[in-house]
Design an enzyme around this catalytic site. Structure first.
Site, mmCIF file in Angstrom:
data_model
loop_
_atom_site.group_PDB
_atom_site.id
_atom_site.type_symbol
_atom_site.label_atom_id
_atom_site.label_comp_id
_atom_site.label_asym_id
_atom_site.label_seq_id
_atom_site.Cartn_x
_atom_site.Cartn_y
_atom_site.Cartn_z
ATOM 1 N N LYS A 113 9.518 -4.718 13.922
ATOM 2 C CA LYS A 113 9.900 -4.042 12.676
ATOM 3 C C LYS A 113 10.716 -2.781 12.968
ATOM 4 C CE LYS A 113 6.395 -3.594 9.789
ATOM 5 N NZ LYS A 113 5.001 -3.431 9.324
ATOM 6 N N LYS B 181 0.834 -1.205 0.000
ATOM 7 C CA LYS B 181 0.000 0.000 0.000
ATOM 8 C C LYS B 181 0.868 1.255 0.000
ATOM 9 C CE LYS B 181 -3.816 0.100 2.424
ATOM 10 N NZ LYS B 181 -4.785 0.168 3.541
ATOM 11 N N GLU C 93 -3.873 -12.594 13.961
ATOM 12 C CA GLU C 93 -3.540 -11.174 13.875
ATOM 13 C C GLU C 93 -4.758 -10.333 14.245
ATOM 14 O OE1 GLU C 93 -0.435 -9.514 11.007
ATOM 15 O OE2 GLU C 93 -2.286 -8.749 10.122
ATOM 16 N N GLY D 189 -5.064 -5.542 5.688
ATOM 17 C CA GLY D 189 -4.283 -6.418 4.820
ATOM 18 C C GLY D 189 -4.787 -7.847 4.790
ATOM 19 N N ARG D 190 -5.144 -8.383 5.947
ATOM 20 C CA ARG D 190 -5.584 -9.784 6.007
ATOM 21 C C ARG D 190 -7.006 -9.962 5.501
ATOM 22 N NH1 ARG D 190 -4.810 -7.355 10.683
ATOM 23 N NH2 ARG D 190 -6.431 -7.212 12.299
ATOM 24 N N GLU E 218 10.259 -5.796 3.546
ATOM 25 C CA GLU E 218 10.439 -7.076 2.874
ATOM 26 C C GLU E 218 10.009 -6.984 1.410
ATOM 27 O OE1 GLU E 218 9.254 -8.011 7.203
ATOM 28 O OE2 GLU E 218 8.679 -6.586 5.636
ATOM 29 N N HIS F 273 -1.679 -38.925 9.616
ATOM 30 C CA HIS F 273 -0.471 -39.719 9.829
ATOM 31 C C HIS F 273 0.624 -38.912 10.521
ATOM 32 C CE1 HIS F 273 -1.835 -43.256 7.524
ATOM 33 N NE2 HIS F 273 -2.567 -42.346 6.896
#
Length: 546
Positions: free
Chosen positions: A509, A210, A358, A272-273, A216, A389
């Site tokens: 951050k 944004k 979050e 964002g999510r 990153e 399994h």
């Protein structure tokens, strides 16, 4: 103080649930089914192509009545209306919470700060569709005139987890002439492996940030830029043919070399999510086409309307949320297992990890006070039957109570012999085994030696929901995601927390930005961290130079 403002533990329904939970704590699902023979039909709900069987939960009619009363006392109806109205319910950031607007049909209206946002949403969707069609048809070519065949999405968090999950979930419907890769980790290995076998002349990067400043994402974007230019003869003009942006920062996008005509925006009322159905989903639209993407949006909208208008006792997200609260706060359950029995949904549990934790990984209430009850459990899982399994042993016979959501489909997208019957038999068998287990008497009746009986006994009484749909389509995927979005919202309302901020990701951050120049310094930097961090930095600097 209004009812909705009361501390959660002071509400009448909460106190009644505390008393009730003690009374039924040792009641087994075997007995619950005997006492309530019609629950297998009554404790089900259906909406928008999803069928929910929640009968295998450790609840009685009284439990459900009290949980529904708790939702009412918590002001859930008012909070749902406030969200759909566009009220600024994200109080710490003073923002509306309007991911529902992203899938609102043309002609409807949602007003934020005096502006109808629905036309803006569809303007972006139409531009996305036009661009997607150019890529899919081959009309858009790279700098050398070659057709684009590789799409690499660069983002992190919601800008990555949603697109990669949706691509994997809808791969059956994707254009197989195109290759899709996703880069999120700042670890250089992620980029190197994603691009190792790609031709820069045939590769398009979607940079999703944004602000266009995310560490990153922009580190990976700059690496992608250098990789592209190296393979395209170093001509800076090539950037505009091989990069597009999902951003709102036109200045930085232009500075990077991207034509702002190929910048797709979204809004601060989209977390964002919650953004995979916005421009963040551009890679998804390219993969499945605008028609497929709009079918997914329709699925989202159908569940939105179900959540908004359906009475709580038949409301799928509300029921699932109340059950999570029941186990988290009255049984001490710490996790929820998401178990999709469809290989296409292999990234769905990872996607839900961000959506749930979050959102509701909070310990401070809306009024600024610390909670005195548990909030979000840990969400985790893997596709069946692989998980059976590995970790199902713990769910069946371990010491922890782990509620499970089992997700299955009546029709396979890849019917091969008896595969799907074998797959779905496990969905039903696992839910049955979790609920009813196997008694010592049953084990003995099989001729098992007495010393071995305890090891082969299954306690049961492990709760689960079973979610079924006919088949995994774009529409059903949208419905399924929205189911969990509104499940999370309901939990947050009852816990009295802000499900739409994420301050918990900020501190690390900020400290990383302080440490970066210390790691890169040519001379020995002056360090002012704690002793452990200082020592680790010095060790890293010493060994990276070897």
């Amino acid at each position: 103080m209004t009812t909705a403002q009361k501390s959660l533990t002071d509400r009448a329904a909460w106190k009644a649930l505390e008393t009730h939970s003690k009374a039924i704590r040792n009641l087994h699902l075997r007995q619950i089914f005997v006492d309530d023979p019609g629950r297998d039909e009554r404790l089900t709900a259906e909406a928008s192509g999803l069928f929910l069987d929640y009968s295998k939960n450790r609840v009685t009619n009284e439990t459900l009545s009290l949980l529904l009363k708790l939702a009412e006392e918590s002001g859930l109806r008012e909070r749902i209306d406030a969200m759909f109205r566009g009220d600024k319910i994200n109080i710490t950031e003073n923002r509306a919470v309007l991911h529902v607007a992203l899938r609102t049909p043309k002609g409807k209206s949602i007003v934020v700060d005096g502006k109808d946002v629905v036309p803006d949403v569809h303007e972006v969707l139409d531009r996305m569709a036009e661009f997607s069609n150019k890529i899919r048809s081959g009309a858009w070519t790279g700098h050398t005139g070659k057709r684009i065949r590789n799409i690499v999405n660069i983002g992190i968090g919601g800008s990555d987890l949603g697109p990669v999950m949706a691509y994997e979930a809808l791969r059956h419907y994707s254009d197989r002439n195109l290759t899709f890769r996703f880069v999120s980790n700042v670890d250089g290995t992620d980029f190197a492996e994603a691009t190792r076998d790609l031709d820069p002349a045939e590769t398009l990067f979607i940079v999703s940030s944004k602000t266009f400043t995310t560490l990153e994402t922009m580190t990976n974007a700059q690496t992608a830029r250098a990789w592209s230019l190296k393979g395209l003869g170093g001509d800076e003009k090539a950037v505009a043919r091989h990069f597009v942006a999902v951003s709102t920062n036109a200045k930085e996008v232009t500075k990077f070399g991207i034509d702002t005509a190929n910048m797709f925006g979204f809004w601060d009322w989209v977390g964002g999510r919650y953004s995979m159905d916005s421009a963040i989903g551009l890679s998804t639209m390219i993969a499945v086409g605008p028609e497929g993407f709009r079918a997914m949006l329709d699925g989202f909208h159908q569940m939105d309307e179900h959540f908004r208008a359906t009475p709580f006792e038949r409301n799928l997200p509300v029921l699932m949320a109340l059950l999570t609260i029941w186990y988290t706060d009255f049984f001490g359950s710490e996790t929820v297992a998401i178990l999709p029995y469809d290989q296409y949904l292999k990234r769905f549990p990872a996607y839900l990890q961000q959506l749930t934790m979050e959102s509701n990984g909070k310990s401070i209430r809306l009024d600024g006070q610390r909670v005195n009850y548990d909030t979000s459990p840990v969400y985790w899982g893997e596709p069946g039957t692989n998980g059976q399994h590995s970790f199902y042993q713990l769910i069946h016979q371990g010491t922890r109570l782990i509620p499970c959501d089992l997700i299955g489909f009546c029709q396979s997208l890849n019917p091969l012999g008896d595969h799907h019957d074998y797959l779905m038999s496990n969905v039903f068998a696992q839910a049955e085994a979790l609920a009813f287990g196997k008694t010592a008497e049953q084990v003995k009746a099989e001729g098992t030696a007495d010393w071995l009986v305890p090891h082969r006994t299954f306690e049961g009484n492990r709760p689960s929901n079973t979610i079924l749909a006919d088949r995994l389509t774009p529409q059903v995927l949208g419905t399924l995601i929205a189911l969990y979005e509104h499940n999370v919202f309901t939990q947050g309302v009852i816990w009295g927390i802000d499900s739409f901020d994420q301050w918990g990701v900020e501190l690390g951050k900020v400290l990383a930005q302080r440490i970066i120049p210390e790691l890169k310094a040519s001379g020995e930097p002056e360090l002012h961290h704690d002793g452990s961090t200082n020592a680790l930095i010095r060790r890293y600097r010493q060994h990276k130079a070897k």
